[in-house]
Design a protein around this motif. Structure first.
Motif, PDB file in Angstrom:
ATOM      1  N   MET A 162      20.247  40.870  43.412  1.00 41.22           N
ATOM      2  CA  MET A 162      20.711  42.247  43.551  1.00 41.22           C
ATOM      3  C   MET A 162      21.922  42.505  42.672  1.00 41.22           C
ATOM      4  SD  MET A 162      18.647  43.932  45.373  1.00 41.22           S
ATOM      5  CE  MET A 162      17.355  42.952  44.620  1.00 41.22           C
ATOM      6  N   ALA A 199      22.058  45.095  39.530  1.00 40.91           N
ATOM      7  CA  ALA A 199      23.061  46.166  39.476  1.00 40.91           C
ATOM      8  C   ALA A 199      23.848  46.090  38.175  1.00 40.91           C
ATOM      9  CB  ALA A 199      23.994  46.076  40.677  1.00 40.91           C
ATOM     10  N   ASN A 206      29.956  46.102  48.854  1.00 41.12           N
ATOM     11  CA  ASN A 206      29.264  47.153  48.130  1.00 41.12           C
ATOM     12  C   ASN A 206      28.941  46.676  46.712  1.00 41.12           C
ATOM     13  OD1 ASN A 206      28.779  49.576  46.597  1.00 41.12           O
ATOM     14  ND2 ASN A 206      29.628  50.707  48.325  1.00 41.12           N
ATOM     15  N   LEU A 207      27.699  46.862  46.292  1.00 44.28           N
ATOM     16  CA  LEU A 207      27.285  46.431  44.952  1.00 44.28           C
ATOM     17  C   LEU A 207      28.121  47.088  43.852  1.00 44.28           C
ATOM     18  CD1 LEU A 207      23.382  46.292  44.783  1.00 44.28           C
ATOM     19  CD2 LEU A 207      24.989  44.411  44.499  1.00 44.28           C
ATOM     20  N   GLU A 208      28.406  48.368  44.014  1.00 40.54           N
ATOM     21  CA  GLU A 208      29.182  49.102  43.006  1.00 40.54           C
ATOM     22  C   GLU A 208      30.560  48.470  42.830  1.00 40.54           C
ATOM     23  OE1 GLU A 208      26.132  50.935  42.027  1.00 40.54           O
ATOM     24  OE2 GLU A 208      27.994  51.308  40.944  1.00 40.54           O
TER      25      GLU A 208
END
Lengths: 583, 137
Positions: B23, B27, B117-119
């Protein structure tokens, strides 16, 4: 007024629904009926989303369901009675009315004696199933001495190199009163041999033991990673394990839990779980049949191991749809009406990926949701996570609580009083049919590729998982999907103290010394001969000769050949796994 | 001078749970970075070799099996040996709270546990990569 026909009633209902949308619903949502729909605390002015979807995204959910949604569903053909084709309402005609959920535990860490201490405590606390979590060196057939194992021994589970280790892990426990077993997906024949020899050494005949093996290489190739050999040899070894069990061991030995839960955890949807799960059973059944086992002797020993997720209604529909779809597909594919073949046993594992590290006590509620869904869905076995799973290996208290949740639901919650109690709900029956249809689509997708073996080899399942998981991560990131404590109600500090498990840092070194010492006491000639035999059989398999490897495994385990020695030898012949890199 | 930030996402050791690593890799790729994902069962030596050969800006390790101290130590030592210890190393996965300060002492720059959070990870990597390039000039 005369009696109205069913058709007339539905027409009237249809009209009423439309009127209702224009009056009560509109009033409520435009604030017009402020006096009539006096809005109180939780009520919002608007429905949260213009389009509501189920937890996995598969189903579009209506505001309300009614007889209009189920008018086309024939009760007798599609729903039926529990214990009868198509088994929508359950495989067991009396469900949980004649049932007691046993306290089941899956645990392991450190050396065998470390795990033994916990198993003994759990037994005192009422455990009747004690399954071992093996460490990665064991699951990968490396053993504690392999260079890749350093730092890994006894970390995610207990290290087991030999039959002696297994005996030590279960030492002092009444094996005949327990269900025992382990996951061991790419080491199936060796695990079977281990438990066989365990019984032998204790003088317990196989019929007095209850042993389960997960023994499903697909699980590993499709998202868990403990792969040893290339796919086809791995499947053959798993099939040897099934065939040997069906031929020589009583029904209390379960040789395979075909596992699709890891695909759901990896990002696949509920319908994909149904379709891919059923597709994955097929090669195993066909392999067992090719080895001479009758299909009616194979299916009763299988379980389909699914997940139990957050959306209760979607999950209940999913379990029902799975049983129903299997029954229909198996009837056609295997040309039989034998209920032993058409009734599929389901196991549910609570969805670990839904748990959060933040505010871990909230996980107890999440686990309860999962177990409620599994029980209302009529599964026959539940494996549960602990609330501290995202922090470390569970403590004994969190392990105990995790198994107790389903007991509380059953013993105190009255939910087992009637079989398939949610059956008949307009919502549920419509959802069951919709998921069955979608599940069939995914099953046919895999079959059109050539089946589960092809799909796995091409990385198809991995791709679907990654797609779904990425979508889920985006939804968590933008708040579209709520995770309390992470993207909603985030707390600066958690002042609820929770004990986190810490293993023994010396376990690896101590165990390695033990194994070195054990090796000096063995009959070296027997070890060489056993390894030679295993290699011979593996070479035969590569040349297309189908000799079952289990008897040779049993002999090797009897002679204290270690897991590393066994699988190093087999790796030489059968080759090594190459991962499919997909993201 | 390369334009895109180059990130190595690696899984040291025997843990086969790749989804978290994948993931992050995805991203980063979507954010315009060049990503090399090693797949599972990497040794520290393999990881450091790849980092050197592929001119990597940031090294991301993913470990869920409790072996992070072992592998972080090895990776940091090997980076030093190779003379590329300026390359930031970040760790994702499951870490015992008691170990977080120890990991920072070893020189691991960012620690990302479950729920991150990925961001946030993407931004972090972007910033640390650019800062490191600036300092190296």
């Amino acid at each position: 007024m005369g009696k109205r026909t069913a058709e007339q009633l539905l027409q009237e209902l249809n009209l009423r629904l439309r009127e209702w949308e224009e009056s009560e619903v509109k009033e409520r949502l435009t604030g017009k009926g402020a006096e009539r729909f006096h809005v109180w605390y939780g009520a919002l002015a608007n429905e949260s989303k213009p389009e509501t979807r189920s937890g996995s995204g598969d189903l579009s959910i209506k505001r309300v369901y009614s007889p209009l949604d189920t008018a086309s569903i024939s009760y007798l053909d599609e729903i039926g009675l529990p214990g009868q084709f198509p088994f929508t309402r359950g495989r067991d005609p009396v469900g949980y009315r004649a049932w007691e959920w046993p306290l089941c535990f899956y645990t392991g860490y450190g050396r065998p004696q470390d795990t033994n201490a916990r198993l003994k405590k759990l037994y005192e606390m009422g455990a009747r199933e004690l399954d071992l979590a093996f460490d990665l060196p064991t699951q990968l057939g490396y053993g504690c001495e392999h260079p890749l194992s350093f730092g890994e021994v006894g970390k995610v589970g207990v290290v087991i190199d030999t039959a002696q280790d297994l005996a030590e892990a279960y030492s002092g426990l009444p094996l005949e009163d327990l269900h025992i077993g382990t996951v061991g997906n790419c080491i199936g024949p060796w695990v079977l041999a281990l438990f066989y020899v365990l019984g032998e050494r204790h003088g317990i005949p196989p019929q007095n033991l209850h042993v389960w093996l997960q023994n499903d290489p697909f699980k590993e190739y499709n998202g868990r990673g403990t792969c040893i050999f290339p796919l086809r040899p791995a499947l053959d070894l798993a099939a040897d394990t099934v065939a040997y069990t069906c031929n020589h061991l009583p029904l209390s030995w379960e040789p395979q839990y075909v596992t699709v839960s890891m695909l759901r955890w990896g990002g696949c949807s509920a319908a994909q779980e149904i379709g891919f799960g059923i597709a994955n059973i097929i090669p195993y059944v066909e392999a067992a049949v090719a080895k001479g086992i009758k299909i009616e002797d194979v299916i009763p020993r299988f379980n389909l191991h699914m997940s139990a997720d957050n959306d209760l209604f979607e999950e209940v529909a999913k379990f029902r749809a799975t049983r129903k779809l299997w029954a229909k597909l198996a009837k056609e594919r295997f040309n039989t009406t034998d209920p032993r073949v058409l009734g599929l046993r389901l196991t549910a594992v609570t969805s670990g990926y839904r748990l959060a590290r933040q505010e871990p006590l909230n996980n107890i509620v999440r686990l309860t949701m999962h177990m409620l869904a599994a029980i209302l869905g009529g599964v026959e076995h539940i494996v549960s996570m602990a609330y501290d799973e995202a922090l470390a290996l569970p403590t004994i208290e969190s392990t105990y609580l995790s198994s107790m949740i389903k007991v509380l639901l059953h013993d105190e919650g009255y939910i087992g009083n009637s079989v398939d109690p949610l059956g008949g709900s307009y919502f549920l029956e419509r959802a069951t049919v919709d998921l069955e249809e979608q599940g069939q689509h995914w099953y046919q997708k895999v079959e059109s590729m050539g089946g589960a073996v092809e799909a796995t080899s091409k990385g198809y399942y991995l791709e679907e998982s990654a797609k779904g998981m990425y979508k889920l991560q985006k939804q968590l990131g933008n708040g579209e999907r709520v995770l309390i404590g992470v993207n909603k109600y985030k707390r600066k500090e958690t002042n609820i103290p929770i004990e986190i498990f810490m293993g023994n840092p010396d376990a690896e070194k101590l165990h390695q010394e033990n194994v070195v010492s054990m090796k000096t006491k063995r009959d070296r000639n027997k070890v060489e001969s056993d390894l030679g035999n295993l290699k011979r059989i593996a070479e035969g398999k590569m040349a297309g000769k189908d000799e079952n490897i289990v008897p040779a495994m049993i002999q090797a385990v009897r002679d204290d050949v270690t897991v590393g020695e066994i699988f190093d030898s087999l790796r030489e012949i059968l080759g090594e796994y190459r991962p499919v890199i997909v993201f | 001078m390369k334009d895109h930030i180059r990130v190595l996402i690696a899984k040291p050791g025997l843990d086969g749970h790749e989804m978290g690593a994948k993931m992050v890799a995805r991203a980063l790729k979507d954010a315009g970075m060049e990503v090399i994902y090693t797949g599972p069962r990497q040794t520290a030596a393999m990881i450091v070799e790849t980092a050197a050969q592929e001119d990597i800006d940031v090294i991301g390790l993913s470990v869920l099996s409790g072996t992070y101290m072992h592998y972080c130590s090895q990776v940091m030592d090997l980076l030093k040996e190779k003379g590329i210890e300026h390359k930031p190393v970040i760790l994702g996965g499951i870490m015992h709270p008691q170990d977080l300060p120890k990991l920072q002492e070893k020189g691991i720059k960012g620690l990302f546990g479950p729920g991150t959070n990925l961001e946030h990870i993407v931004e972090y990597i972007r910033n640390i990569a650019l800062d490191t390039r600036r300092l190296k000039k």
